[in-house]
Design a protein around this motif. Structure first.
Motif, PDB file in Angstrom:
ATOM      1  N   GLY A 162       8.807  -3.976  -1.748  1.00  0.00           N
ATOM      2  CA  GLY A 162       8.358  -3.023  -2.755  1.00  0.00           C
ATOM      3  C   GLY A 162       9.000  -1.672  -2.545  1.00  0.00           C
ATOM      4  O   GLY A 162       9.802  -1.464  -1.627  1.00  0.00           O
ATOM      5  N   ALA A 163       8.638  -0.723  -3.398  1.00  0.00           N
ATOM      6  CA  ALA A 163       9.148   0.640  -3.321  1.00  0.00           C
ATOM      7  C   ALA A 163       8.112   1.528  -2.649  1.00  0.00           C
ATOM      8  O   ALA A 163       6.906   1.260  -2.704  1.00  0.00           O
ATOM      9  N   GLY A 164       8.595   2.615  -2.016  1.00  0.00           N
ATOM     10  CA  GLY A 164       7.691   3.553  -1.353  1.00  0.00           C
ATOM     11  C   GLY A 164       7.494   3.235   0.122  1.00  0.00           C
ATOM     12  O   GLY A 164       7.870   2.161   0.618  1.00  0.00           O
ATOM     13  N   ASP A 165       6.876   4.189   0.828  1.00  0.00           N
ATOM     14  CA  ASP A 165       6.667   4.044   2.267  1.00  0.00           C
ATOM     15  C   ASP A 165       5.550   3.072   2.609  1.00  0.00           C
ATOM     16  O   ASP A 165       5.582   2.419   3.652  1.00  0.00           O
ATOM     17  N   GLN A 166       4.539   2.989   1.754  1.00  0.00           N
ATOM     18  CA  GLN A 166       3.351   2.200   2.059  1.00  0.00           C
ATOM     19  C   GLN A 166       3.291   0.948   1.188  1.00  0.00           C
ATOM     20  O   GLN A 166       3.729   0.964   0.030  1.00  0.00           O
ATOM     21  N   PRO A 167       2.742  -0.141   1.750  1.00  0.00           N
ATOM     22  CA  PRO A 167       2.642  -1.379   0.961  1.00  0.00           C
ATOM     23  C   PRO A 167       1.650  -1.248  -0.173  1.00  0.00           C
ATOM     24  O   PRO A 167       0.665  -0.508  -0.092  1.00  0.00           O
ATOM     25  N   GLY A 168       1.900  -1.952  -1.249  1.00  0.00           N
ATOM     26  CA  GLY A 168       1.017  -1.945  -2.404  1.00  0.00           C
ATOM     27  C   GLY A 168       0.283  -3.268  -2.532  1.00  0.00           C
ATOM     28  O   GLY A 168       0.491  -4.190  -1.746  1.00  0.00           O
ATOM     29  N   PRO A 169      -0.578  -3.391  -3.519  1.00  0.00           N
ATOM     30  CA  PRO A 169      -1.346  -4.633  -3.718  1.00  0.00           C
ATOM     31  C   PRO A 169      -0.446  -5.760  -4.250  1.00  0.00           C
ATOM     32  O   PRO A 169       0.485  -5.525  -5.021  1.00  0.00           O
TER      33      PRO A 169
END
Length: 265
Positions: free
Chosen positions: A39-46
């Motif tokens: 995914g995108a971004g530093d933190q995992p998403g749902p």
């Protein structure tokens, strides 16, 4: 770069700047080396899952692209940040498990034609150089020791040591059977053969040394014994006199039999 064309066709609507196309190329190189995007971004998403495609919103920030990857064996997770600095892109990749970091700086104009963003066959250039930069600058530094050893072993099997001297024996020929040099009783064993079928003994017979010796042609004459023409050509001739005189080569008496000078034998 097989596989990049369908990826670029899928992401074409989001590609509005040259750096977008370069990120697509970098992403596909990571996929080729066994990584999948989370995914995108530093933190995992749902509901994240590993995918060969780019995630939604990957191109939202044209100055800093942040993507997360995981290896297909779940052994490594990478955090990729692609930062634009003027006309160059700085790639900063960190392996979250080992905390190793790799950095590569790419000039966008070296790999992307900005006027051909609509045409995949013209938008990329110097693709082999781009692959080499990603492989040597990111993939290799973040590879674990065990994986490095495995790759080196596979390379040795495919490419043997070029300094190794190949065997000189022709294919299909059996090596000669030599007596073992470690056996002290094998020395001089050929001299004990009563039939003389073996060679290589300790006593040298000059008459059987292997060098050619000229034969006697009595029709041409024997100096001091027969004039030329005394014996018709092709006639049977029994030589007389000392057989060793007047011809080159060793004396036949060089190896006299045992007890030759014993008058009682």
């Amino acid at each position: 770069m097989a596989g990049l064309e369908p990826l670029y066709a899928w992401a074409r609507a989001a590609v509005t700047r040259p750096q977008d196309a370069l990120v697509c190329g970098i992403h596909w190189e990571l996929v080729r080396h066994g990584y999948r995007c989370l995914g995108a971004g530093d933190q995992p998403g749902p509901d994240e899952r590993k995918s060969e495609l780019l995630p939604a919103g990957w191109e939202a920030n044209k100055e800093v692209y942040t993507l997360r990857y995981q290896s297909t064996d779940d052994a490594r997770e990478l955090l990729l940040k692609a930062i634009m600095v003027e006309d160059s892109m700085i790639l900063n990749v960190m392996d979250r498990s080992s905390q190793k970091v790799a950095d590569v700086t790419l000039a966008v104009a070296d790999y992307i034609n900005p006027e051909h963003l609509d045409d995949f066959h013209k938008v990329y250039k110097n693709t082999e150089e781009l692959r080499t930069r990603i492989s040597s600058g990111i993939i290799a530094p973040l590879r674990g020791p065990a994986e490095k050893a495995k790759k080196e072993t596979e390379a040795e099997k495919k490419d043997p040591d070029p300094l190794r001297v190949p065997p000189r024996q022709p294919t299909g020929m059996r090596a000669p059977s030599w007596p073992s040099p470690l056996s002290p009783f094998a020395v001089g064993g050929e001299d004990l053969d009563p039939l003389g079928g073996r060679s290589g003994g300790m006593i040298v017979d000059p008459l059987r040394s292997g060098f050619p010796r000229p034969g006697i042609d009595p029709s041409s004459g024997i100096p001091g014994r027969l004039p030329p023409g005394a014996v018709p050509p092709g006639a049977r001739f029994d030589p007389f006199g000392p057989p060793g005189a007047g011809r080159p080569g060793p004396d036949p008496d060089h190896l006299p039999p045992p007890g030759y000078d014993d008058m009682f034998m």
